[in-house]
Write a protein that holds these residues in place. Structure first.
Motif, PDB file in Angstrom:
ATOM      1  N   ARG A   1      -9.597   8.285  15.036  1.00 13.36           N
ATOM      2  CA  ARG A   1      -8.907   7.141  15.629  1.00 13.36           C
ATOM      3  C   ARG A   1      -9.518   6.789  16.987  1.00 13.36           C
ATOM      4  O   ARG A   1      -9.708   5.625  17.308  1.00 13.36           O
ATOM      5  CB  ARG A   1      -7.407   7.447  15.754  1.00 13.36           C
ATOM      6  N   GLU A   2      -9.817   7.812  17.774  1.00 11.56           N
ATOM      7  CA  GLU A   2     -10.408   7.556  19.098  1.00 11.56           C
ATOM      8  C   GLU A   2     -11.747   6.835  18.968  1.00 11.56           C
ATOM      9  O   GLU A   2     -12.025   5.881  19.696  1.00 11.56           O
ATOM     10  CB  GLU A   2     -10.589   8.880  19.865  1.00 11.56           C
TER      11      GLU A   2
ATOM     12  N   ILE B   1      -7.323   1.836   3.104  1.00  9.59           N
ATOM     13  CA  ILE B   1      -6.269   0.823   3.137  1.00  9.59           C
ATOM     14  C   ILE B   1      -4.950   1.389   3.678  1.00  9.59           C
ATOM     15  O   ILE B   1      -4.360   0.799   4.573  1.00  9.59           O
ATOM     16  CB  ILE B   1      -6.095   0.162   1.746  1.00  9.59           C
ATOM     17  N   PRO B   2      -4.475   2.564   3.181  1.00  7.48           N
ATOM     18  CA  PRO B   2      -3.173   3.040   3.695  1.00  7.48           C
ATOM     19  C   PRO B   2      -3.255   3.737   5.050  1.00  7.48           C
ATOM     20  O   PRO B   2      -2.225   4.082   5.611  1.00  7.48           O
ATOM     21  CB  PRO B   2      -2.700   4.010   2.614  1.00  7.48           C
ATOM     22  N   HIS B   3      -4.465   3.937   5.575  1.00  7.51           N
ATOM     23  CA  HIS B   3      -4.578   4.523   6.926  1.00  7.51           C
ATOM     24  C   HIS B   3      -5.863   4.030   7.604  1.00  7.51           C
ATOM     25  O   HIS B   3      -6.806   4.789   7.798  1.00  7.51           O
ATOM     26  CB  HIS B   3      -4.484   6.057   6.913  1.00  7.51           C
ATOM     27  N   PRO B   4      -5.878   2.742   7.977  1.00 10.36           N
ATOM     28  CA  PRO B   4      -7.108   2.178   8.552  1.00 10.36           C
ATOM     29  C   PRO B   4      -7.543   2.867   9.848  1.00 10.36           C
ATOM     30  O   PRO B   4      -8.738   3.009  10.087  1.00 10.36           O
ATOM     31  CB  PRO B   4      -6.751   0.707   8.804  1.00 10.36           C
ATOM     32  N   THR B   5      -6.584   3.314  10.669  1.00  9.77           N
ATOM     33  CA  THR B   5      -6.973   3.881  11.961  1.00  9.77           C
ATOM     34  C   THR B   5      -6.713   5.390  12.023  1.00  9.77           C
ATOM     35  O   THR B   5      -6.221   5.906  13.024  1.00  9.77           O
ATOM     36  CB  THR B   5      -6.243   3.174  13.126  1.00  9.77           C
ATOM     37  N   GLY B   6      -7.060   6.077  10.993  1.00 10.37           N
ATOM     38  CA  GLY B   6      -6.908   7.525  11.013  1.00 10.37           C
ATOM     39  C   GLY B   6      -7.373   8.105   9.698  1.00 10.37           C
ATOM     40  O   GLY B   6      -7.654   7.362   8.753  1.00 10.37           O
TER      41      GLY B   6
ATOM     42  N   ILE C   1      -9.482  -4.442  12.730  1.00  4.11           N
ATOM     43  CA  ILE C   1      -9.800  -3.181  12.042  1.00  4.11           C
ATOM     44  C   ILE C   1      -9.173  -3.263  10.660  1.00  4.11           C
ATOM     45  O   ILE C   1      -7.943  -3.349  10.544  1.00  4.11           O
ATOM     46  CB  ILE C   1      -9.233  -1.956  12.791  1.00  4.11           C
ATOM     47  N   ALA C   2      -9.988  -3.283   9.636  1.00  2.00           N
ATOM     48  CA  ALA C   2      -9.475  -3.370   8.278  1.00  2.00           C
ATOM     49  C   ALA C   2     -10.524  -2.830   7.334  1.00  2.00           C
ATOM     50  O   ALA C   2     -11.703  -2.740   7.679  1.00  2.00           O
ATOM     51  CB  ALA C   2      -9.131  -4.813   7.923  1.00  2.00           C
TER      52      ALA C   2
ATOM     53  N   LEU D   1      -6.368  -6.103  16.222  1.00  4.02           N
ATOM     54  CA  LEU D   1      -5.523  -6.409  15.069  1.00  4.02           C
ATOM     55  C   LEU D   1      -5.881  -5.424  13.967  1.00  4.02           C
ATOM     56  O   LEU D   1      -7.046  -5.297  13.601  1.00  4.02           O
ATOM     57  CB  LEU D   1      -5.794  -7.850  14.614  1.00  4.02           C
TER      58      LEU D   1
ATOM     59  N   SER E   1      -5.239  -4.195   9.996  1.00  4.25           N
ATOM     60  CA  SER E   1      -4.759  -4.694   8.703  1.00  4.25           C
ATOM     61  C   SER E   1      -4.993  -3.656   7.629  1.00  4.25           C
ATOM     62  O   SER E   1      -5.928  -2.862   7.715  1.00  4.25           O
ATOM     63  CB  SER E   1      -5.504  -5.976   8.330  1.00  4.25           C
ATOM     64  N   THR E   2      -4.133  -3.701   6.608  1.00  5.34           N
ATOM     65  CA  THR E   2      -4.236  -2.704   5.544  1.00  5.34           C
ATOM     66  C   THR E   2      -4.794  -3.342   4.284  1.00  5.34           C
ATOM     67  O   THR E   2      -4.924  -4.543   4.216  1.00  5.34           O
ATOM     68  CB  THR E   2      -2.853  -2.120   5.247  1.00  5.34           C
TER      69      THR E   2
ATOM     70  N   VAL F   1      -3.667   6.522  20.811  1.00  3.96           N
ATOM     71  CA  VAL F   1      -5.006   6.507  21.406  1.00  3.96           C
ATOM     72  C   VAL F   1      -5.125   5.384  22.448  1.00  3.96           C
ATOM     73  O   VAL F   1      -5.719   5.565  23.514  1.00  3.96           O
ATOM     74  CB  VAL F   1      -6.084   6.370  20.305  1.00  3.96           C
TER      75      VAL F   1
ATOM     76  N   VAL G   1      -1.655   5.798  12.287  1.00  8.85           N
ATOM     77  CA  VAL G   1      -2.797   5.573  11.388  1.00  8.85           C
ATOM     78  C   VAL G   1      -2.884   4.104  10.957  1.00  8.85           C
ATOM     79  O   VAL G   1      -3.864   3.687  10.334  1.00  8.85           O
ATOM     80  CB  VAL G   1      -2.787   6.495  10.130  1.00  8.85           C
ATOM     81  N   ILE G   2      -1.835   3.342  11.286  1.00  8.20           N
ATOM     82  CA  ILE G   2      -1.869   1.898  11.031  1.00  8.20           C
ATOM     83  C   ILE G   2      -2.008   1.144  12.368  1.00  8.20           C
ATOM     84  O   ILE G   2      -2.741   0.166  12.463  1.00  8.20           O
ATOM     85  CB  ILE G   2      -0.575   1.410  10.325  1.00  8.20           C
TER      86      ILE G   2
ATOM     87  N   SER H   1     -13.870  -0.472  18.767  1.00 16.11           N
ATOM     88  CA  SER H   1     -13.207  -1.773  18.796  1.00 16.11           C
ATOM     89  C   SER H   1     -13.227  -2.366  20.206  1.00 16.11           C
ATOM     90  O   SER H   1     -13.449  -3.566  20.380  1.00 16.11           O
ATOM     91  CB  SER H   1     -11.760  -1.645  18.317  1.00 16.11           C
TER      92      SER H   1
ATOM     93  N   TYR I   1       0.852  -1.191   0.000  1.00 12.26           N
ATOM     94  CA  TYR I   1       0.000   0.000   0.000  1.00 12.26           C
ATOM     95  C   TYR I   1       0.890   1.244   0.000  1.00 12.26           C
ATOM     96  O   TYR I   1       2.097   1.159   0.238  1.00 12.26           O
ATOM     97  CB  TYR I   1      -0.962   0.011   1.201  1.00 12.26           C
ATOM     98  N   GLU I   2       0.281   2.391  -0.256  1.00 10.82           N
ATOM     99  CA  GLU I   2       1.008   3.660  -0.286  1.00 10.82           C
ATOM    100  C   GLU I   2       1.409   4.039   1.146  1.00 10.82           C
ATOM    101  O   GLU I   2       0.556   4.266   1.997  1.00 10.82           O
ATOM    102  CB  GLU I   2       0.082   4.721  -0.908  1.00 10.82           C
TER     103      GLU I   2
ATOM    104  N   ASP J   1      -8.201  13.766  12.622  1.00  3.86           N
ATOM    105  CA  ASP J   1      -7.555  12.468  12.443  1.00  3.86           C
ATOM    106  C   ASP J   1      -7.548  11.720  13.774  1.00  3.86           C
ATOM    107  O   ASP J   1      -7.940  10.556  13.866  1.00  3.86           O
ATOM    108  CB  ASP J   1      -6.115  12.667  11.940  1.00  3.86           C
ATOM    109  N   ARG J   2      -7.153  12.425  14.800  1.00  6.44           N
ATOM    110  CA  ARG J   2      -7.103  11.833  16.138  1.00  6.44           C
ATOM    111  C   ARG J   2      -8.514  11.436  16.623  1.00  6.44           C
ATOM    112  O   ARG J   2      -8.710  10.363  17.189  1.00  6.44           O
ATOM    113  CB  ARG J   2      -6.481  12.849  17.103  1.00  6.44           C
TER     114      ARG J   2
ATOM    115  N   PHE K   1      -6.213   6.000  26.262  1.00  6.13           N
ATOM    116  CA  PHE K   1      -7.365   5.318  26.855  1.00  6.13           C
ATOM    117  C   PHE K   1      -6.945   4.496  28.081  1.00  6.13           C
ATOM    118  O   PHE K   1      -7.691   4.362  29.048  1.00  6.13           O
ATOM    119  CB  PHE K   1      -8.038   4.408  25.826  1.00  6.13           C
TER     120      PHE K   1
ATOM    121  N   VAL L   1     -11.107   3.173  17.912  1.00  8.34           N
ATOM    122  CA  VAL L   1     -10.559   2.345  18.991  1.00  8.34           C
ATOM    123  C   VAL L   1     -11.639   2.091  20.042  1.00  8.34           C
ATOM    124  O   VAL L   1     -11.793   0.968  20.523  1.00  8.34           O
ATOM    125  CB  VAL L   1      -9.307   3.006  19.618  1.00  8.34           C
TER     126      VAL L   1
END
Lengths: 354, 78
Positions: free
Chosen positions: B55-56, B37-42, B16-17, A351, A353-354, A300, A294-295, B62, A283-284, B51-52, A304, B59
């Motif tokens: 993500r919060e 795909i290149p930034h699943p959690t943001g 998370i995908a 978990l 994943s991208t 966070v 971000v991955i 989740s 991926y990019e 962005d934050r 938490f 999560v």
């Protein structure tokens, strides 16, 4: 030279106590022995092997004995087989008999691996021996009961002769054995694009077509029970998005990974681009390399944890690259990570994943 | 990988995908759709604060999924 003077192909046949006429379940503990003759289904095999090949000996072991004393049974059967100096070894057919299928698969694959002698067996497609040994030896399909013995013997004899002659070259479905998961390179007369379009047209017309790239079959499992007490739970982060410490210290492959990394994050509250990077080849990576969170959302999670949303962030994270990675490796990583998390008392996993 | 972790450790795994059909195919039981795909959690295009916040929320959802009993594969939408 007349045919009778030519050296015949020496075939050793492996069978269980039942097909050797020794007895049924009550004799399943029968220990390995050998006879210098064809017996039971070996009579049909002998007829189909003639004239260029012959059964020079039969090695017999009880299915119970092979299953319960596998190492001992295997070693003794191998030495009995070796004594006959075979050119090829035929085991079974095992039909739908599970323990017999296991023994036939095990002895056939061991003969090739240890003695360097080609071997084959035959069993019904649902025999568990197929799943266990199809990748390690040649297993020909046969019926689920002994009524199919004549047909199976014919196919096994023909295949044995082909194997000795080095003529088993085509794909499994053409040669007639269960796929071993081996891919052979060859030049096709028709370019890939044309084949793909033909396949697509066949599909649109509702006609049969055969994929050239079989997708793996995935298992499903019942969901694990939910966390009872989130506030006291230890949670681990795992990722297949290729986040690693800068420089990729474990040299995880950018794609088709064969390993994963374990990284200590105790005291780390943010994944910063000067210390962590993405090495994922699928991926990019620009976003990930500006902010790896971000991955893998460590910032966070740490916040938490401090706020008491959950108990504790596990002090290690686990990472690999999930692109072109073999399913067998992914499953192996999962088992190894799972074992470690279990021993570490981790209660749940996020978990990404991208 | 996630399915084997869940099976071996006997603990819930939330994945998370972004491509949900793949998660369903590989046997993930608790699924939270990622952003991209290149930034699943943001969602860095929105600027650092949002962005934050994205993500919060992901999560938190989740963690909620981990604390929720499911009988079958479940996608936890926003």
């Amino acid at each position: 030279m007349s045919e009778s003077n030519e050296k015949k192909i020496r075939v050793v046949h492996y069978i269980n106590q039942f097909f050797a006429g020794i007895g049924g379940e009550e004799k399943a503990d029968c220990e390995p022995l050998s006879k210098q003759e064809a017996m039971g289904p070996g009579m049909a095999l002998k007829a189909k092997l003639a004239p260029e090949a012959e059964v020079v000996g039969t090695v017999i072991c009880g299915d119970g004995y092979y299953g319960e004393h596998t190492n001992d049974a295997r070693e003794r059967c191998l030495s009995l087989i070796k004594a006959f100096e075979p050119d090829v070894v035929v085991a079974g057919p095992a039909f739908a008999a599970g323990r017999y299928g296991f023994a036939c698969g095990d002895i056939a694959s061991s003969v090739t691996e240890r003695l360097g002698v080609p071997a084959l067996t035959a069993m019904y497609e649902e025999n568990p021996g197929v799943a266990l040994y199809a990748k390690k030896t040649y297993i020909l399909p046969c019926g689920d009961n002994a009524r199919g013995v004549a047909e199976a013997a014919g196919r096994m004899a023909a295949f044995a002769k082909k194997l000795v002659a080095g003529e088993v070259k085509g794909p499994a479905r053409v040669e007639g054995y269960f796929p071993r998961g081996v891919r052979k390179n060859f030049v096709h007369e028709q370019p890939g694009g044309e084949r793909a379009v033909e396949m697509l047209l066949s599909r649109l017309r509702g006609e049969a077509f055969r994929t050239e790239y079989e997708m793996p079959v995935f298992n499903k499992i019942p969901p694990a029970p939910a966390l009872k007490d989130l506030k006291n739970a230890t949670i681990a982060l795992v990722c297949s998005g290729g986040i690693v410490p800068m420089g990729n210290p474990d040299r995880i492959r950018v794609s088709s990974a064969e390993s994963f990394g374990i990284y200590d994050i105790s005291g780390v509250s943010d994944l910063t681009p000067d210390k962590y990077e993405s090495i994922h080849g699928g991926y990019e990576r620009a976003f990930a390399n500006r902010d790896p969170d971000v991955i893998l959302p460590l910032d966070v999670m740490r916040a938490f944890e401090k706020q008491g949303v959950f108990g504790k962030l596990h002090d290690k994270f686990y990472s690999t690259t999930g692109t072109g990675t073999a399913v067998s490796f992914a499953e192996q990583f999962g088992r190894e990570i799972g074992e470690e998390l279990k021993q570490s008392g981790v209660d749940a996993v996020i978990l990404t994943s991208t | 990988m996630g399915r084997e972790i869940e099976r071996v450790a006997g603990i819930p795994v939330v994945q998370i995908a972004t491509i949900i059909p793949i998660m369903l195919t590989v046997g993930a039981n608790r699924i939270v759709p990622g952003i991209a795909i290149p930034h699943p959690t943001g969602d860095p295009d929105l600027g650092p604060e949002r962005d934050r916040a994205v993500r919060e929320e992901l999560v938190m959802r989740s963690l909620g999924a981990l604390a929720t009993d499911v009988a079958e594969q479940t996608v936890f939408e926003k």
